[in-house]
Design a protein around this motif. Sequence first.
Motif, PDB file in Angstrom:
ATOM      1  N   ASN A 102       0.806  -1.220   0.000  1.00  0.00           N
ATOM      2  CA  ASN A 102       0.000   0.000   0.000  1.00  0.00           C
ATOM      3  C   ASN A 102       0.841   1.273   0.000  1.00  0.00           C
ATOM      4  O   ASN A 102       0.319   2.374   0.143  1.00  0.00           O
ATOM      5  CB  ASN A 102      -0.962   0.005   1.186  1.00  0.00           C
ATOM      6  CG  ASN A 102      -0.262   0.057   2.535  1.00  0.00           C
ATOM      7  OD1 ASN A 102       0.966   0.082   2.610  1.00  0.00           O
ATOM      8  ND2 ASN A 102      -1.042   0.061   3.609  1.00  0.00           N
ATOM      9  N   GLY A 103       2.181   1.117  -0.133  1.00  0.00           N
ATOM     10  CA  GLY A 103       3.057   2.275  -0.211  1.00  0.00           C
ATOM     11  C   GLY A 103       3.535   2.821   1.118  1.00  0.00           C
ATOM     12  O   GLY A 103       4.224   3.847   1.149  1.00  0.00           O
ATOM     13  N   ARG A 122       4.175   7.864   2.966  1.00  0.00           N
ATOM     14  CA  ARG A 122       3.094   7.372   2.110  1.00  0.00           C
ATOM     15  C   ARG A 122       3.523   7.397   0.639  1.00  0.00           C
ATOM     16  O   ARG A 122       4.412   8.133   0.252  1.00  0.00           O
ATOM     17  CB  ARG A 122       1.830   8.245   2.272  1.00  0.00           C
ATOM     18  CG  ARG A 122       1.207   8.206   3.666  1.00  0.00           C
ATOM     19  CD  ARG A 122       0.604   6.844   3.981  1.00  0.00           C
ATOM     20  NE  ARG A 122      -0.073   6.816   5.274  1.00  0.00           N
ATOM     21  CZ  ARG A 122       0.520   6.544   6.427  1.00  0.00           C
ATOM     22  NH1 ARG A 122       1.831   6.284   6.446  1.00  0.00           N
ATOM     23  NH2 ARG A 122      -0.178   6.530   7.549  1.00  0.00           N
ATOM     24  N   GLU A 123       2.863   6.567  -0.155  1.00  0.00           N
ATOM     25  CA  GLU A 123       3.096   6.497  -1.607  1.00  0.00           C
ATOM     26  C   GLU A 123       4.565   6.274  -1.937  1.00  0.00           C
ATOM     27  O   GLU A 123       5.123   6.887  -2.833  1.00  0.00           O
ATOM     28  CB  GLU A 123       2.565   7.761  -2.293  1.00  0.00           C
ATOM     29  CG  GLU A 123       1.066   7.933  -2.132  1.00  0.00           C
ATOM     30  CD  GLU A 123       0.534   9.153  -2.862  1.00  0.00           C
ATOM     31  OE1 GLU A 123       1.344  10.004  -3.257  1.00  0.00           O
ATOM     32  OE2 GLU A 123      -0.693   9.231  -3.050  1.00  0.00           O
ATOM     33  N   VAL A 135      16.012   6.225   3.753  1.00  0.00           N
ATOM     34  CA  VAL A 135      15.627   7.062   2.618  1.00  0.00           C
ATOM     35  C   VAL A 135      14.586   6.332   1.782  1.00  0.00           C
ATOM     36  O   VAL A 135      14.602   5.095   1.690  1.00  0.00           O
ATOM     37  CB  VAL A 135      16.848   7.405   1.731  1.00  0.00           C
ATOM     38  CG1 VAL A 135      16.479   8.437   0.685  1.00  0.00           C
ATOM     39  CG2 VAL A 135      18.004   7.895   2.575  1.00  0.00           C
ATOM     40  N   ALA A 136      13.699   7.098   1.168  1.00  0.00           N
ATOM     41  CA  ALA A 136      12.689   6.494   0.300  1.00  0.00           C
ATOM     42  C   ALA A 136      12.366   7.424  -0.859  1.00  0.00           C
ATOM     43  O   ALA A 136      12.511   8.646  -0.756  1.00  0.00           O
ATOM     44  CB  ALA A 136      11.413   6.199   1.087  1.00  0.00           C
ATOM     45  N   ALA A 137      11.928   6.832  -1.954  1.00  0.00           N
ATOM     46  CA  ALA A 137      11.448   7.594  -3.105  1.00  0.00           C
ATOM     47  C   ALA A 137       9.937   7.435  -3.208  1.00  0.00           C
ATOM     48  O   ALA A 137       9.421   6.318  -3.089  1.00  0.00           O
ATOM     49  CB  ALA A 137      12.117   7.110  -4.382  1.00  0.00           C
ATOM     50  N   HIS A 138       9.249   8.550  -3.412  1.00  0.00           N
ATOM     51  CA  HIS A 138       7.796   8.543  -3.599  1.00  0.00           C
ATOM     52  C   HIS A 138       7.432   8.187  -5.039  1.00  0.00           C
ATOM     53  O   HIS A 138       8.265   8.278  -5.949  1.00  0.00           O
ATOM     54  CB  HIS A 138       7.206   9.920  -3.281  1.00  0.00           C
ATOM     55  CG  HIS A 138       7.225  10.291  -1.842  1.00  0.00           C
ATOM     56  ND1 HIS A 138       8.006  11.306  -1.338  1.00  0.00           N
ATOM     57  CD2 HIS A 138       6.551   9.789  -0.779  1.00  0.00           C
ATOM     58  CE1 HIS A 138       7.805  11.427  -0.038  1.00  0.00           C
ATOM     59  NE2 HIS A 138       6.929  10.510   0.322  1.00  0.00           N
ATOM     60  N   THR A 142       9.776  12.199  -5.909  1.00  0.00           N
ATOM     61  CA  THR A 142      10.448  12.955  -4.860  1.00  0.00           C
ATOM     62  C   THR A 142      10.970  11.996  -3.786  1.00  0.00           C
ATOM     63  O   THR A 142      10.670  10.802  -3.811  1.00  0.00           O
ATOM     64  CB  THR A 142       9.503  13.981  -4.227  1.00  0.00           C
ATOM     65  OG1 THR A 142       8.357  13.293  -3.674  1.00  0.00           O
ATOM     66  CG2 THR A 142       9.030  14.982  -5.267  1.00  0.00           C
ATOM     67  N   ALA A 143      11.739  12.535  -2.846  1.00  0.00           N
ATOM     68  CA  ALA A 143      12.365  11.691  -1.841  1.00  0.00           C
ATOM     69  C   ALA A 143      12.073  12.191  -0.433  1.00  0.00           C
ATOM     70  O   ALA A 143      11.743  13.357  -0.217  1.00  0.00           O
ATOM     71  CB  ALA A 143      13.876  11.633  -2.063  1.00  0.00           C
ATOM     72  N   VAL A 144      12.226  11.280   0.531  1.00  0.00           N
ATOM     73  CA  VAL A 144      12.068  11.604   1.938  1.00  0.00           C
ATOM     74  C   VAL A 144      13.147  10.840   2.697  1.00  0.00           C
ATOM     75  O   VAL A 144      13.558   9.760   2.285  1.00  0.00           O
ATOM     76  CB  VAL A 144      10.655  11.235   2.441  1.00  0.00           C
ATOM     77  CG1 VAL A 144      10.401   9.741   2.303  1.00  0.00           C
ATOM     78  CG2 VAL A 144      10.430  11.700   3.860  1.00  0.00           C
ATOM     79  N   ALA A 145      13.606  11.409   3.805  1.00  0.00           N
ATOM     80  CA  ALA A 145      14.640  10.756   4.597  1.00  0.00           C
ATOM     81  C   ALA A 145      14.391  10.999   6.078  1.00  0.00           C
ATOM     82  O   ALA A 145      13.767  11.992   6.474  1.00  0.00           O
ATOM     83  CB  ALA A 145      16.025  11.272   4.207  1.00  0.00           C
ATOM     84  N   ALA A 146      14.884  10.068   6.896  1.00  0.00           N
ATOM     85  CA  ALA A 146      14.748  10.185   8.346  1.00  0.00           C
ATOM     86  C   ALA A 146      16.028   9.688   9.005  1.00  0.00           C
ATOM     87  O   ALA A 146      16.689   8.789   8.492  1.00  0.00           O
ATOM     88  CB  ALA A 146      13.555   9.363   8.837  1.00  0.00           C
ATOM     89  N   GLY A 147      16.385  10.287  10.136  1.00  0.00           N
ATOM     90  CA  GLY A 147      17.549   9.822  10.874  1.00  0.00           C
ATOM     91  C   GLY A 147      18.633  10.864  10.979  1.00  0.00           C
ATOM     92  O   GLY A 147      18.402  12.065  10.801  1.00  0.00           O
TER      93      GLY A 147
END
Length: 277
Positions: A102-103, A122-123, A135-138, A142-147
Amino acid sequence: MPALAAGRRHSVLLRRDGSVLACGNGRAGECEVSSWSGITSVAAGNVHAARNTGRSHTVGLRADGTVVTTGWNGDGQTDVAAWDGITAIAAGWRTTLGLRENGTVVAAGRRIEGQCAVEEWREIVWIAAGDWHSVAAHADGTAVAAGNDLRGQCDVGEWNHLTAVAAGHLHTVGLQQDGTVVATGERRTGACDVAGWNGVVAITAGSRHTVALREDGTALAVGDNDFGQCNVHEWNGLTAIAAGSAHTIGLRGDGTVIATGCNADGQCEVATWNAHR
């Protein structure tokens, strides 16, 4: 489809029949994969080269969307038995990520630096785990990162047109739709020197080096080369690549595997492997 994974001191091969091989340091059980079957993807926990723990973990994604793990569980990074509906996996230092159909993303392991704070994502279509960051790619590229963002390795907010991401010790790499590559984070090692790359179809990040697979089956590498982990420029006929802490492995179209870099624990002893058997 055959695939590779590389950790701190071990290498992993997913064969065409869904079985798995591993070589290298297995003192924490990270190489105990001979009983695995029905696997569709593999990941290997990575550790920064300066660390001397010698412990890691290995993750396998089953065709039914469940996940199997083996190896070091010091921070709960192998506690994934309850996961289901998983379509992709990633393993970092003391961390395991799973991408759900579900992303959304689930995480297990060390949380101190915030690398497991992925509940709100999400997504998502691609995930990667570094030492202290995730790290993740939507789906929109686009990208998102945590840490931990000590060297700017989480500064991916302006990236777009992505199809994949990879994470190392203190750097992050993104593959764009046009075959070019972007990078952020620690630059003193040279692992972010990817500005001139093109025709790239896959990327992987070691602790302090970055490797790319080009559409013509050749490879590129930049960054720390103390052990020869970047000596891939003569490789050809490749279909997959993986970067460990200080070694690199490549899968050829004929099913054979090649390796370069640190072999202190036998992580490069892949000459007898064949993904087609």
